[in-house]
Design an enzyme around this catalytic site. Structure first.
Site, PDB file in Angstrom:
ATOM      1  N   LYS A 232      -9.022  15.040  -3.695  1.00 37.72           N
ATOM      2  CA  LYS A 232      -9.013  14.066  -2.602  1.00 37.72           C
ATOM      3  C   LYS A 232      -9.227  14.729  -1.251  1.00 37.72           C
ATOM      4  O   LYS A 232      -8.808  15.869  -1.027  1.00 37.72           O
ATOM      5  CB  LYS A 232      -7.681  13.305  -2.587  1.00 37.72           C
ATOM      6  CG  LYS A 232      -7.271  12.736  -3.923  1.00 37.72           C
ATOM      7  CD  LYS A 232      -5.940  12.009  -3.845  1.00 37.72           C
ATOM      8  CE  LYS A 232      -5.382  11.737  -5.227  1.00 37.72           C
ATOM      9  NZ  LYS A 232      -4.789  12.933  -5.851  1.00 37.72           N
TER      10      LYS A 232
ATOM     11  N   TYR B 184      -2.267  18.948  -1.571  1.00 33.14           N
ATOM     12  CA  TYR B 184      -1.220  19.412  -2.485  1.00 33.14           C
ATOM     13  C   TYR B 184      -1.107  20.935  -2.486  1.00 33.14           C
ATOM     14  O   TYR B 184      -0.082  21.477  -2.903  1.00 33.14           O
ATOM     15  CB  TYR B 184      -1.491  18.950  -3.920  1.00 33.14           C
ATOM     16  CG  TYR B 184      -1.513  17.462  -4.149  1.00 33.14           C
ATOM     17  CD1 TYR B 184      -1.116  16.554  -3.168  1.00 33.14           C
ATOM     18  CD2 TYR B 184      -1.945  16.949  -5.371  1.00 33.14           C
ATOM     19  CE1 TYR B 184      -1.155  15.197  -3.397  1.00 33.14           C
ATOM     20  CE2 TYR B 184      -1.986  15.588  -5.608  1.00 33.14           C
ATOM     21  CZ  TYR B 184      -1.597  14.714  -4.608  1.00 33.14           C
ATOM     22  OH  TYR B 184      -1.644  13.363  -4.848  1.00 33.14           O
TER      23      TYR B 184
ATOM     24  N   HIS C 260      -8.204  10.284   0.630  1.00 27.17           N
ATOM     25  CA  HIS C 260      -6.795  10.259   0.254  1.00 27.17           C
ATOM     26  C   HIS C 260      -6.016   9.142   0.967  1.00 27.17           C
ATOM     27  O   HIS C 260      -5.220   8.445   0.350  1.00 27.17           O
ATOM     28  CB  HIS C 260      -6.166  11.623   0.563  1.00 27.17           C
ATOM     29  CG  HIS C 260      -4.943  11.919  -0.225  1.00 27.17           C
ATOM     30  ND1 HIS C 260      -4.511  13.188  -0.494  1.00 27.17           N
ATOM     31  CD2 HIS C 260      -4.038  11.108  -0.831  1.00 27.17           C
ATOM     32  CE1 HIS C 260      -3.410  13.159  -1.211  1.00 27.17           C
ATOM     33  NE2 HIS C 260      -3.103  11.901  -1.425  1.00 27.17           N
TER      34      HIS C 260
ATOM     35  N   ASP D 107      -5.283  15.122 -11.944  1.00 33.75           N
ATOM     36  CA  ASP D 107      -5.384  14.581 -10.594  1.00 33.75           C
ATOM     37  C   ASP D 107      -4.704  15.525  -9.611  1.00 33.75           C
ATOM     38  O   ASP D 107      -3.502  15.771  -9.704  1.00 33.75           O
ATOM     39  CB  ASP D 107      -4.728  13.199 -10.530  1.00 33.75           C
ATOM     40  CG  ASP D 107      -4.777  12.597  -9.139  1.00 33.75           C
ATOM     41  OD1 ASP D 107      -5.689  11.795  -8.884  1.00 33.75           O
ATOM     42  OD2 ASP D 107      -3.904  12.924  -8.304  1.00 33.75           O
TER      43      ASP D 107
END
Length: 279
Positions: A80, A55, A113, A50
């Site tokens: 996401k 990120y 997200h 994931d």
């Protein structure tokens, strides 16, 4: 206990695709460290990874996937859509950027997200996710951090129902209203921050269950998630903890132990509140 890859159970999503019940998350892992961390996770037996555009480590995930030698059909990759990319055109651009970084021609699950505070923007984005699925760029589509009213807005469009709603969930924040709506619509609940960033691990109820089963407090909490029916994505960059987090299929918490953890609800949110967070 020991856990082989083929013993990780899967859940059938509402679109008939399957997803591992336990995966590996890379939130807050720097890209430079992500490749080695994901390589270790895959060697340990994880097959669900994931990540997310925000990120900043999709490229690191992609390098690990490419070097693993694992067949693509054996992997389950989630990424996401960030709030800044909400909107039909930007959704397509964001997906293409993520796929390029991951080195993939499709992901297994693509999530919005956060809903943000612009209802029209996330509804338009949901329709764009349906287009991405139709184009084969993702097998399943879902949301993350959506509250019941926001879920109902998406369902009210009359199109696809989210396959997954990934939310902060742990014994200190059980999100019962949201999980009830998820169940009512056949939406799988996936828990992020499943250990409350470690805050739950010293609770007496958790420690008592760990002693009774001869396991770690983290294993107790992850087992609680699984017995609640959740998908769970713990994160660690330590190989021994990765292995321990995966080794949770050889015991069951009894009804009293489940009830004791259920009583730990205290609205103990560690992340933003979805109703007001706007990135």
């Amino acid at each position: 206990m020991s856990t082989a890859t083929n013993t990780i159970p899967t859940i059938t999503l509402n679109d008939s695709n399957t997803m591992p019940r336990l995966g590996y998350g890379v939130f807050q892992v720097p890209d430079a460290q992500t490749t080695a961390a994901v390589e270790t996770a895959l060697e340990t037996g994880y097959r669900s990874i994931d990540t997310a555009a925000i990120y900043g480590n999709e490229a690191g995930v992609g390098r690990a996937l490419a070097s693993s030698g694992i067949k693509r059909e054996e992997l389950f990759v989630t990424t996401k859509l960030w709030i800044a990319d909400l909107g039909r055109t930007s959704v397509h651009d964001a997906m293409n950027a993520s796929l390029e970084k991951l080195g993939l021609d499709h992901v297994d699950l693509y999530l919005i997200h956060w809903p943000g505070t612009d209802t029209a923007a996330y509804l338009e984005s949901w329709q764009a996710l349906e287009e991405l699925r139709s184009a084969g760029l993702t097998r399943s589509i879902g949301v993350s951090n959506f509250l019941p009213a926001q879920l109902e807005n998406i369902i009210g469009l009359g199109g696809a129902i989210p396959a997954v709603n990934q939310v902060e969930l742990h014994p200190f924040l059980q999100n019962r209203e949201t999980t009830a709506v998820n169940r009512a619509h056949g939406i799988t609940t996936e828990a992020w921050s499943p250990l409350a960033q470690g805050a739950v691990l010293n609770d007496p109820a958790v420690l008592a269950a760990a002693e009774a089963h001869g396991v770690t407090p983290a294993q107790v909490v992850l087992r609680w998630h699984l017995q609640q029916g959740n998908v769970v994505i713990p994160k660690s960059v330590t190989a021994s903890r990765m292995a321990s987090n995966l080794d949770v299929f050889g015991f069951d918490l009894d009804a009293g132990q489940i009830a004791a953890l259920d009583l730990l609800e205290r609205d103990g949110r560690t992340g933003p509140f979805p109703g007001t967070f706007n990135g």
